[in-house]
Scaffold this active site. Structure first.
Site, mmCIF file in Angstrom:
data_model
loop_
_atom_site.group_PDB
_atom_site.id
_atom_site.type_symbol
_atom_site.label_atom_id
_atom_site.label_comp_id
_atom_site.label_asym_id
_atom_site.label_seq_id
_atom_site.Cartn_x
_atom_site.Cartn_y
_atom_site.Cartn_z
ATOM 1 N N LYS A 19 0.821 -1.213 0.000
ATOM 2 C CA LYS A 19 0.000 0.000 0.000
ATOM 3 C C LYS A 19 0.856 1.266 0.000
ATOM 4 C CE LYS A 19 -0.739 0.230 5.026
ATOM 5 N NZ LYS A 19 0.002 1.484 5.242
ATOM 6 N N THR A 20 1.937 1.290 0.775
ATOM 7 C CA THR A 20 2.769 2.495 0.809
ATOM 8 C C THR A 20 3.419 2.727 -0.558
ATOM 9 O OG1 THR A 20 3.229 2.128 3.162
ATOM 10 C CG2 THR A 20 4.670 3.652 1.983
ATOM 11 N N ASP A 26 -3.375 7.637 4.958
ATOM 12 C CA ASP A 26 -2.961 6.249 5.144
ATOM 13 C C ASP A 26 -3.596 5.700 6.428
ATOM 14 O OD1 ASP A 26 -1.651 3.888 4.655
ATOM 15 O OD2 ASP A 26 0.285 4.561 5.438
ATOM 16 N N GLU A 27 -3.767 4.386 6.502
ATOM 17 C CA GLU A 27 -4.330 3.711 7.681
ATOM 18 C C GLU A 27 -5.660 4.358 8.098
ATOM 19 O OE1 GLU A 27 -3.042 1.034 8.479
ATOM 20 O OE2 GLU A 27 -0.859 1.080 8.303
ATOM 21 N N ARG A 53 1.803 -11.209 10.219
ATOM 22 C CA ARG A 53 3.175 -10.729 10.428
ATOM 23 C C ARG A 53 4.184 -11.771 9.965
ATOM 24 N NH1 ARG A 53 1.955 -6.382 9.676
ATOM 25 N NH2 ARG A 53 -0.081 -7.298 9.332
ATOM 26 N N GLN A 60 -7.735 -4.860 9.627
ATOM 27 C CA GLN A 60 -6.626 -4.556 10.527
ATOM 28 C C GLN A 60 -6.963 -3.394 11.477
ATOM 29 O OE1 GLN A 60 -2.488 -5.106 8.832
ATOM 30 N NE2 GLN A 60 -3.592 -4.855 6.910
#
Length: 747
Positions: free
Chosen positions: A36-37, A225-226, A610, A256
């Site tokens: 995504k980044t 973002d987020e 993770r 998330q």
């Protein structure tokens, strides 16, 4: 710099489609490990290089300084003129706007920003004579109320009209009055706090449209973002900024969303298409992080949630290693299993730094720390400190030290104000001077306070009397019984209950301290609290350099220990998720909260994603709680994952998975305590007949005590958690004991 035509060719088709979005609102649903980044940065570069948008008209907002720095770093390698981009956290953006335009809402130039300690100091000043706020009220609890109010754009008047009569144990009218006084004091001192950086910016935009228009000129294209982690204040700030040009692109993943306790509102992302009905939706579903088997497990789990946006992560990697589940005999065997596998993986070529142990609560770290230490595996704690270095643990052990050594002035000075007892610095200074002149310990001076102090002597002598009782308890109780007595009788439990979520975490750690003492007692029959203190001092020593706070001299190659919440955004080749049991994951508290189970499932999902290659899930058949080992139940989430993992024994041999059915916990009913007291800290242990309510111990009864052996009850007094018995022991004579802490057993 990469030429414009080559930019989007470096992305996968879904990423390229999102990066090519030009005007209007857009929602990018970006799964874990989906890049995504990278997509966000390429979109910004594409706006500049392909569509000709000036860099100074682009704003990108995220939550942490680390994430903002990463965006700036990656942008600098890709975008010419990236220094003109506005990339920051929400709060940094607020600072920039208020520094430029704060005068429009009464902020003077050079206003100061209070940090946490400054906030507490002002709250302490203004709460003093507020009706409903007692001298023992915790300013941290009040600060928590104020912070939550600000994140929800709630004013003091609105707080006073809240439905709840009490908020974190504080009468709402009193909390609202402290809120008013706090705001007034800040205004008089030309100051704002961290929460104001958002709320005051929102107020500025609402009250001064001309300022909003000027800022919008520098935020024509907005990226957030987020987005699933935004609270109400951040949502409103974003809405106002995007209200003119509507070029808002948000990136996030409802699966998330794990920060509800911090005020995050998952509805902000779930309702984005309701807020912007013409929004384009892009899905990033190719996962570059995890193996197919790990990812399959994650997808299977999260599909059980209803509060989500449709998305299925697709692995780029091959199947990889099987996911292993191990049900250990107890929590200590669980720690040994993890340590054994870390050793194996390390011998197989993995660095310690490539492995992480994740747990639901900080209290779970103790067992893991000790298991790693026994086999000399270096480790670091992320987002916390080693178990025996935590403030609350050190405080209670200081009570224990002073109880067995009345000359320990360092311990006394640590705990005399924890919790607060109305003993000020001036009084303590006079007592210290008297003790030095007369060559006595400080505690002896406290006992003579009426002769030394002009006023406030009664508070000091009460403390001295409390420590006399503690000294007697240290002789009569087991280490676990004494620590439980010290935690409750000192007032520490009541103090932590006023600290909200932070206090609840600290209370869990104190429960684990009692567990540690009970475990130690099992291995050291007849051991004393003094001997346990020696052991804990060795465990907390940094001489061996085994387990330390993050970045505190820890070896670079060390296993990472952290909570599932702290793991978000990170990745490791090998991950161990421990404590997959009902009451831990999902947590017991979540069962009573609306949406609580779904948030816990998202938290487990975050932990699973993770893992890059190796994933281990562990549970215990028996786990110590409240000083007593109880049967544990597998997490309901494991049932949802059946078929997605291999069960292994302690030797790594695959076994058939035998599901231990889970049962619902009733949060209002604690586990039934055994005689002698094994209940949650602060709960009353009743030892009465169910028929008559009379005391269940009778004169003449035979009992055994862990330290003194067999004895006979001579007398009984008191009720409930204050029940006291006098017992004659052949080995020690007559002893007066509180039943709640004595751990007596009938013969």
């Amino acid at each position: 710099m990469t030429s414009v035509p080559d930019l989007l060719s470096q992305l996968n088709p879904n990423q390229a489609e999102a990066a090519d979005h030009f005007t209007g609102p857009a929602l990018v649903i970006a799964g874990a490990g989906s890049g995504k980044t990278r997509t966000l940065i390429f979109r910004i570069a594409h706006l500049i290089g392909h569509y000709g948008v000036p860099p100074e008209q682009i704003l990108a907002v995220t939550f942490t300084n680390k994430a903002a720095a990463e965006m700036r770093e990656r942008a600098s390698h890709l975008i010419k003129g990236s220094g003109n981009l506005w990339m920051s956290t929400f709060h940094s953006a607020g600072v920039r706007i208020l520094r430029a335009y704060g005068e429009y809402i009464g902020l003077g130039r050079g206003f100061v920003i209070y940090d946490d300690d400054d906030q507490l100091d002002v709250i302490k000043e203004v709460m003093g004579n507020v009706p409903g706020i007692g001298p023992d009220s915790n300013p941290r609890a009040i600060r928590g109320i104020l912070d939550r109010a600000k994140s929800n754009l709630i004013t003091p008047n609105e707080l006073e009209r809240a439905q709840e009569r009490y908020i974190s144990g504080i009468p709402r009218e009193a909390a609202a009055e402290v809120f008013r006084r706090y705001e007034s004091r800040k205004k008089a001192q030309n100051a704002i706090d961290f929460g104001d950086l958002i709320t005051e910016t929102v107020r500025l935009f609402q009250e001064v449209p001309g300022v909003l228009n000027r800022v919008q000129d520098k935020a024509v294209f907005i990226h957030v973002d987020e987005y699933q982690d935004t609270n109400k204040a951040q949502y409103e700030l974003t809405r106002l900024l995007a209200s003119r040009d509507r070029n808002l692109l948000v990136v996030g993943d409802p699966d998330q969303s794990i920060y509800k306790f911090r005020g995050a509102d998952i509805q902000n992302i779930l309702d984005f298409q309701k807020d912007y009905t013409d929004a384009k939706v892009y899905r990033l579903e190719s996962n570059y992080r995890s193996s197919a088997k790990v990812l399959g497990l994650a997808n299977t789990l999260i599909e059980n949630n209803t509060e989500r946006l449709e998305k299925t992560l697709k692995p780029v990697k091959e199947d990889g290693h099987p996911v292993y589940f191990h049900r250990a005999g107890d929590h200590r065997a669980e720690g040994d299993f993890v340590a054994e596998w870390i050793t194996r993986l390390h011998h197989g070529g993995l660095k310690f730094a490539e492995m992480a142990i994740l747990y639901r609560t900080n209290a779970q770290s103790r067992i893991m720390e000790e298991s790693l230490r026994r086999v000399n595996i270096p480790a670091k704690i992320v987002g916390g400190v080693g178990f025996y270095d935590r403030r609350e643990i050190r405080d209670i052990l200081a009570y224990a030290r002073l109880s067995i050594n009345p000359s320990d002035d360092v311990a006394l000075r640590r705990i005399v104000g924890r919790p607060k007892r109305g003993i000020g610095d001036t009084a303590l200074g006079r007592l210290l001077d008297w003790a030095r002149i007369n060559g006595t310990p400080l505690l002896a001076a406290c006992a003579q306070a009426e002769e030394i102090l002009d006023r406030g002597a009664n508070k000091v002598t009460e403390f001295a009397a409390l420590m006399d009782a503690f000294a007697e308890a240290a002789e009569n109780y087991t280490p676990g019984g004494f620590l439980r007595y010290a935690i409750e009788s000192s007032g520490y439990v009541d103090m932590l209950r006023q600290e909200g979520q932070e206090g609840a975490v600290r209370l869990e750690n104190l429960e684990e301290l009692v567990n540690a003492a009970e475990e130690w007692q099992t291995d050291h029959e007849g051991g004393t609290i003094a001997e346990f203190l020696d052991e804990s001092a060795l465990l907390s020593s940094v001489d061996d350099g085994r387990v330390k706070r993050e970045n505190d001299g820890v070896p670079e190659d060390a296993v990472t220990l952290m909570t599932l919440h702290n793991a978000k955004g990170l990745e490791f080749p090998a991950v161990f998720i421990v404590g997959t049991e009902e009451g831990l994951l999902p947590s017991k508290n979540s069962l009573a909260e609306p949406g609580g189970i779904e948030e816990e499932r998202r938290l487990f999902y975050v932990g699973i994603t993770r893992a890059m290659d190796r994933l281990f899930l562990t549970a215990a058949q028996n786990r110590m709680q409240y000083g007593k080992t109880n049967a544990a139940e597998d997490s309901r989430f494991l049932e949802e994952l059946l078929g997605g993992f291999d069960t292994v024994d302690q030797y790594g041999q695959v076994q058939e998975y035998r599901q231990k059915t889970w049962r619902d916990f009733n949060p209002s009913v604690p586990p039934r305590p055994a005689a002698g007291g094994n209940a949650p800290l602060g709960s009353a242990v009743k030892n009465t007949s169910p028929l008559t309510g009379e005391l269940s111990y009778r004169g003449g009864e035979k009992v055994t005590h862990p330290k003194f052996g067999e004895g006979q009850v001579l007398a009984v007094a008191g009720v409930g958690d204050r029940q006291e018995v006098t017992v004659h022991f052949a080995s020690a004579g007559a002893k007066k004991l509180l039943v709640k802490f004595a751990n007596l057993t009938r013969i």
